[in-house]
Scaffold this active site. Sequence first.
Site, PDB file in Angstrom:
ATOM      1  N   TYR A  78     -14.546  -5.265   3.597  1.00 45.45           N
ATOM      2  CA  TYR A  78     -12.942  -5.506   3.368  1.00 45.45           C
ATOM      3  C   TYR A  78     -12.654  -6.587   3.875  1.00 45.45           C
ATOM      4  O   TYR A  78     -12.613  -6.832   5.385  1.00 45.45           O
ATOM      5  CB  TYR A  78     -11.988  -4.336   3.811  1.00 45.45           C
ATOM      6  CG  TYR A  78     -10.484  -5.057   3.714  1.00 45.45           C
ATOM      7  CD1 TYR A  78      -9.830  -4.875   2.378  1.00 45.45           C
ATOM      8  CD2 TYR A  78      -9.822  -5.316   4.795  1.00 45.45           C
ATOM      9  CE1 TYR A  78      -8.618  -5.182   2.050  1.00 45.45           C
ATOM     10  CE2 TYR A  78      -8.456  -5.757   4.500  1.00 45.45           C
ATOM     11  CZ  TYR A  78      -7.876  -5.735   3.286  1.00 45.45           C
ATOM     12  OH  TYR A  78      -6.580  -6.079   2.938  1.00 45.45           O
ATOM     13  N   ASP A 133     -16.216 -12.007  10.490  1.00 43.48           N
ATOM     14  CA  ASP A 133     -15.016 -11.603  10.260  1.00 43.48           C
ATOM     15  C   ASP A 133     -14.399 -10.691  11.205  1.00 43.48           C
ATOM     16  O   ASP A 133     -14.715  -9.412  11.369  1.00 43.48           O
ATOM     17  CB  ASP A 133     -14.657 -10.887   8.860  1.00 43.48           C
ATOM     18  CG  ASP A 133     -13.293 -10.417   8.745  1.00 43.48           C
ATOM     19  OD1 ASP A 133     -12.530 -10.615   9.674  1.00 43.48           O
ATOM     20  OD2 ASP A 133     -13.160 -10.095   7.420  1.00 43.48           O
ATOM     21  N   TYR A 187       0.870  -1.266  -0.020  1.00 44.94           N
ATOM     22  CA  TYR A 187       0.163  -0.063  -0.097  1.00 44.94           C
ATOM     23  C   TYR A 187       0.937   1.332   0.060  1.00 44.94           C
ATOM     24  O   TYR A 187       0.566   2.097   0.917  1.00 44.94           O
ATOM     25  CB  TYR A 187      -1.046   0.062   1.168  1.00 44.94           C
ATOM     26  CG  TYR A 187      -2.027  -1.265   1.196  1.00 44.94           C
ATOM     27  CD1 TYR A 187      -2.973  -0.868   0.043  1.00 44.94           C
ATOM     28  CD2 TYR A 187      -1.934  -2.270   2.002  1.00 44.94           C
ATOM     29  CE1 TYR A 187      -3.989  -2.157   0.120  1.00 44.94           C
ATOM     30  CE2 TYR A 187      -2.852  -3.155   1.720  1.00 44.94           C
ATOM     31  CZ  TYR A 187      -3.757  -3.083   1.081  1.00 44.94           C
ATOM     32  OH  TYR A 187      -4.750  -4.330   0.988  1.00 44.94           O
ATOM     33  N   LYS A 221      -4.659 -10.820  13.928  1.00 41.25           N
ATOM     34  CA  LYS A 221      -4.154  -9.553  14.511  1.00 41.25           C
ATOM     35  C   LYS A 221      -3.917  -9.761  15.723  1.00 41.25           C
ATOM     36  O   LYS A 221      -2.808 -10.327  16.266  1.00 41.25           O
ATOM     37  CB  LYS A 221      -5.032  -8.457  14.369  1.00 41.25           C
ATOM     38  CG  LYS A 221      -5.072  -8.029  12.693  1.00 41.25           C
ATOM     39  CD  LYS A 221      -5.729  -6.794  12.493  1.00 41.25           C
ATOM     40  CE  LYS A 221      -6.035  -6.631  10.874  1.00 41.25           C
ATOM     41  NZ  LYS A 221      -4.845  -6.350  10.222  1.00 41.25           N
TER      42      LYS A 221
END
Length: 320
Positions: A142, A260, A15, A289
């Site tokens: 996302y 999610d 990114y 994460k």
Amino acid sequence: MNLVQKDQKFIWHPYTQVQTDHEPNVITHGKGAYLFDEKGNKYLDAISSWWVNIHGHAEPYIAKKIAEQAMKLEQVIFSGFTHEPAINFAERILKKLPGNYAKVFYSDNGSTAVEVALKMALQYFHNKNLPRKKIIAFKNSYHGDTFGAMSASERGVFTNPFAELLFDVIHIEPPTAGKEKLAIQQLKEVIGKVQGLKSKIKSSKKTNFKHQTLNSKLPPACFIFEPLVLGAGGMLMYEPEPLNEMLKICRDSGILTIADEVMTGFGRTGKLFATEFLAEQPDIICLSKGITGGFMPLGLTACTAEIFNTFLSDDRTKTF
């Protein structure tokens, strides 16, 4: 060459438009919520290093435990083998999760946790000889950068170069403020008539669904969602009540639901998991994460016993 020059010569950052973006900051160490660069500057890591670091940098207890484990076993093939840390963590996380989850499947990261969930849901129906293939997801969602996760995500800046290669997913409005009824109505229209589920589903200009082919008489296989917060979509927030109603609609229609929680998990919404705010619990949950506090990559997908049991067979082709 200094470190910045070496970085620019050898590394391709994610990114990052390397032609126009500023030179990277060279971080030498971290402590708690702060990072320190080679010039002695101190930065508050307000994004938690992409939402993964929830216990602080260089946390002594975590570092100590990783060092101890590294001297015993770093990893082992997980087909036909196992080890105590994996067993202990699976047992402990299942006790913490709000749903009625029975099994844990390990993978590498958030995207693969989602890939596992989608494949798990699709193969669940395949193993039952019910050819359900459609997936429902939210607009502005996302779910990651691998192809299945990209397919479930909003078509946009993250996915445009690969759009023609992504499989078809039905995207409906998320139940953000003022759009709760629209989101629920779109979900009902996607599913068709709840009683019987035999009517042919037709799209409507009014609902303006994206990326759909509603030509199957069967209901969709699964509905994947980010609970309460659509992170990369712009931190779009919504209340638990409409989502709870949507999950109930899916459950009544035999559609599997996937939470999610890669970003929302481990305390980011006020409870340990965002799905704790819901009365209806999803069938599958994706985590990553915060699992390791940013110290190493790890993904996890947990499912109910009902889902797991459809993979138990003398037929080896039904193996996940």
